[in-house]
Design a protein around this motif. Structure first.
Motif, PDB file in Angstrom:
ATOM      1  N   ASP A 164      11.867  61.498 -72.740  1.00 38.05           N
ATOM      2  CA  ASP A 164      11.289  62.648 -73.435  1.00 38.05           C
ATOM      3  C   ASP A 164      10.243  63.368 -72.587  1.00 38.05           C
ATOM      4  N   LEU A 165      10.362  63.229 -71.269  1.00 38.03           N
ATOM      5  CA  LEU A 165       9.442  63.900 -70.361  1.00 38.03           C
ATOM      6  C   LEU A 165      10.202  64.909 -69.506  1.00 38.03           C
ATOM      7  N   PRO A 166       9.972  66.207 -69.700  1.00 34.94           N
ATOM      8  CA  PRO A 166      10.621  67.215 -68.853  1.00 34.94           C
ATOM      9  C   PRO A 166       9.867  67.366 -67.537  1.00 34.94           C
ATOM     10  N   PHE A 167      10.595  67.458 -66.448  1.00 37.27           N
ATOM     11  CA  PHE A 167       9.957  67.611 -65.143  1.00 37.27           C
ATOM     12  C   PHE A 167       9.936  69.094 -64.762  1.00 37.27           C
ATOM     13  N   TYR A 168       8.773  69.564 -64.374  1.00 35.22           N
ATOM     14  CA  TYR A 168       8.642  70.959 -63.980  1.00 35.22           C
ATOM     15  C   TYR A 168       7.499  71.110 -62.988  1.00 35.22           C
ATOM     16  N   LEU A 169       7.536  72.207 -62.248  1.00 36.37           N
ATOM     17  CA  LEU A 169       6.515  72.478 -61.241  1.00 36.37           C
ATOM     18  C   LEU A 169       6.504  73.970 -60.944  1.00 36.37           C
ATOM     19  N   HIS A 170       5.544  74.396 -60.134  1.00 38.90           N
ATOM     20  CA  HIS A 170       5.480  75.804 -59.751  1.00 38.90           C
ATOM     21  C   HIS A 170       5.337  75.914 -58.242  1.00 38.90           C
ATOM     22  N   MET A 171       5.616  77.089 -57.739  1.00 40.73           N
ATOM     23  CA  MET A 171       5.447  77.342 -56.305  1.00 40.73           C
ATOM     24  C   MET A 171       5.156  78.813 -56.090  1.00 40.73           C
ATOM     25  N   ALA A 172       4.576  79.114 -54.964  1.00 41.22           N
ATOM     26  CA  ALA A 172       4.285  80.500 -54.615  1.00 41.22           C
ATOM     27  C   ALA A 172       5.575  81.223 -54.252  1.00 41.22           C
TER      28      ALA A 172
ATOM     29  N   LYS B  65      11.636  73.222 -79.338  1.00 39.13           N
ATOM     30  CA  LYS B  65      12.455  74.389 -79.669  1.00 39.13           C
ATOM     31  C   LYS B  65      12.104  75.605 -78.826  1.00 39.13           C
ATOM     32  N   ASN B  66      10.976  75.559 -78.156  1.00 38.42           N
ATOM     33  CA  ASN B  66      10.490  76.738 -77.436  1.00 38.42           C
ATOM     34  C   ASN B  66      10.404  76.521 -75.928  1.00 38.42           C
ATOM     35  N   PHE B  67      11.182  75.573 -75.413  1.00 39.86           N
ATOM     36  CA  PHE B  67      11.246  75.381 -73.961  1.00 39.86           C
ATOM     37  C   PHE B  67      11.918  76.593 -73.320  1.00 39.86           C
ATOM     38  N   PRO B  68      11.530  77.014 -72.110  1.00 38.75           N
ATOM     39  CA  PRO B  68      10.476  76.401 -71.290  1.00 38.75           C
ATOM     40  C   PRO B  68       9.080  76.968 -71.534  1.00 38.75           C
TER      41      PRO B  68
ATOM     42  N   CYS C 230      15.363  65.376 -72.598  1.00 39.68           N
ATOM     43  CA  CYS C 230      14.211  65.475 -73.493  1.00 39.68           C
ATOM     44  C   CYS C 230      14.634  65.986 -74.866  1.00 39.68           C
ATOM     45  N   LEU C 231      15.495  66.998 -74.884  1.00 35.31           N
ATOM     46  CA  LEU C 231      15.948  67.581 -76.145  1.00 35.31           C
ATOM     47  C   LEU C 231      16.775  66.593 -76.962  1.00 35.31           C
ATOM     48  N   ASN C 232      17.429  65.663 -76.272  1.00 35.59           N
ATOM     49  CA  ASN C 232      18.271  64.685 -76.965  1.00 35.59           C
ATOM     50  C   ASN C 232      17.548  63.380 -77.280  1.00 35.59           C
TER      51      ASN C 232
ATOM     52  N   LYS D  56      13.479  70.958 -64.124  1.00 32.40           N
ATOM     53  CA  LYS D  56      14.637  70.083 -63.871  1.00 32.40           C
ATOM     54  C   LYS D  56      15.542  70.142 -65.088  1.00 32.40           C
ATOM     55  N   GLU D  57      16.709  70.749 -64.916  1.00 35.72           N
ATOM     56  CA  GLU D  57      17.607  70.967 -66.054  1.00 35.72           C
ATOM     57  C   GLU D  57      18.000  69.665 -66.737  1.00 35.72           C
ATOM     58  N   GLU D  58      18.298  68.655 -65.959  1.00 36.45           N
ATOM     59  CA  GLU D  58      18.711  67.381 -66.537  1.00 36.45           C
ATOM     60  C   GLU D  58      17.618  66.792 -67.420  1.00 36.45           C
ATOM     61  N   SER D  59      16.371  66.927 -66.992  1.00 34.92           N
ATOM     62  CA  SER D  59      15.268  66.362 -67.778  1.00 34.92           C
ATOM     63  C   SER D  59      15.078  67.137 -69.081  1.00 34.92           C
ATOM     64  N   LEU D  60      15.311  68.453 -69.062  1.00 32.49           N
ATOM     65  CA  LEU D  60      15.204  69.227 -70.296  1.00 32.49           C
ATOM     66  C   LEU D  60      16.260  68.779 -71.305  1.00 32.49           C
ATOM     67  N   ILE D  61      17.482  68.598 -70.834  1.00 36.03           N
ATOM     68  CA  ILE D  61      18.569  68.157 -71.723  1.00 36.03           C
ATOM     69  C   ILE D  61      18.271  66.775 -72.275  1.00 36.03           C
TER      70      ILE D  61
END
Length: 303
Positions: free
Chosen positions: A261-269, A19-22, A142-144, A135-140
């Motif tokens: 149920d795995l959201p993909f995310y990463l960071h960059m400078a 409920k608290n993504f991201p 995961c939520l479903n 990754k928007e698709e992975s969030l959707i």
């Protein structure tokens, strides 16, 4: 703080954090791994159950491997109550401030809380801020998702063909063996030390990883997952840059995991336009909550 070690409650916590993504992604990722074998043997703390406001995941307090190793001593935090978190950090043993450690989170409000607490604990703090992409698709997806899955290895590693300067280059998708830890460490901005090398070796032994092998069987682009389920330490070797390999690496890595149920995310400078372009082409979008890491060192260890 309550130590949550009931598998049923941990499974419920994973769903509640959706409920608290991201903002909750860092803690969600650690709970994701805890619920699937807990490869890093992490502990979960909540301020209350089931109506929690704060979650902290941390290394096991009974296994003090190296008090000077911030990679081992990593904490992940999410809160809906900054004031309450400040009281927790000030007045409980939820964080072992006598160690060199790092804290990661995706909320800008954590900065003031952590710095204020560190000042009273006589701890030096250095903050690293990066851009968060998800990754928007992975969030959707995961939520479903209504079930838990386990990691699956790809049945058939992908072959990727890239054209550059009129020539075709074929790359094979594969996982990374721990023998390539030095290669990963050399290109990691948060690494390049002996302690980071040991940490990378541990990640490669216990968590999913990815690389693209060139025609000679050597890695051209690499990446792996950390204990918070973030895709990290990814980069393309200099001689293979500007070929879009990082984009292909992300796609192949995601396909190999096949986790609903795995959201993909990463960071960059900020300002890394080359990686930003490849990441956005792979379907990742900027999340304005930000990515933060606080490196904490007791002042007496500096002397």
């Amino acid at each position: 703080m309550l130590l949550l070690n009931c598998s049923r409650k941990l499974a419920s916590l994973e769903k509640l954090l959706l409920k608290n993504f991201p903002e909750s992604l860092k803690v969600y990722g650690t709970i994701f791994h805890i619920n699937r074998g807990n490869p890093f043997n992490l502990e979960t703390l909540v301020d209350a159950w089931p109506d929690f406001r704060t979650v902290i995941t941390r290394p096991p307090q009974q296994e003090r491997i190296d008090d000077l190793d911030s990679y081992t001593n990593s904490y992940y935090m999410f809160t809906q109550d900054m004031k309450g978190l400040h009281e927790i950090l000030e007045n409980t043993d939820s964080v072992d401030w006598t160690q060199v450690l790092q804290i990661q989170g995706l909320q800008s409000g954590l900065d003031e809380v952590i710095r204020s607490t560190a000042a009273t604990k006589k701890v030096k703090v250095e903050t690293a801020k990066r851009l968060l992409y998800v990754k928007e698709e992975s969030l959707i997806r995961c939520l479903n998702s209504e079930h838990h899955a386990t990691f699956e290895k790809p049945v058939q590693p992908a072959k990727i063909t890239v054209c550059k300067s009129g020539l075709q280059h074929v790359f094979q998708f594969s996982s990374l063996s721990p023998s390539y830890a030095e290669l990963v460490n050399a290109g990691w901005g948060f690494g390049q030390t002996e302690k980071s090398l040991r940490y990378i070796q541990r990640c490669l032994r216990l968590l999913p990883s990815a690389c693209l092998l060139d025609a000679a069987g050597n890695p051209s682009a690499v990446g792996l997952m950390d204990q918070s389920a973030e895709l990290r330490m990814g980069y393309t070797l200099p001689e293979y840059r500007r070929m879009g390999l990082f984009m292909h690496l992300l796609w192949a890595f995601e396909d190999s995991l096949a986790q609903p149920d795995l959201p993909f995310y990463l960071h960059m400078a900020e300002g890394n336009k080359l990686v930003k372009g490849s990441t956005e082409k792979a379907g990742y979008r900027y999340a304005n909550c930000g990515w933060y890491q606080w490196n904490c060192q007791p002042l007496r260890s500096v002397l």
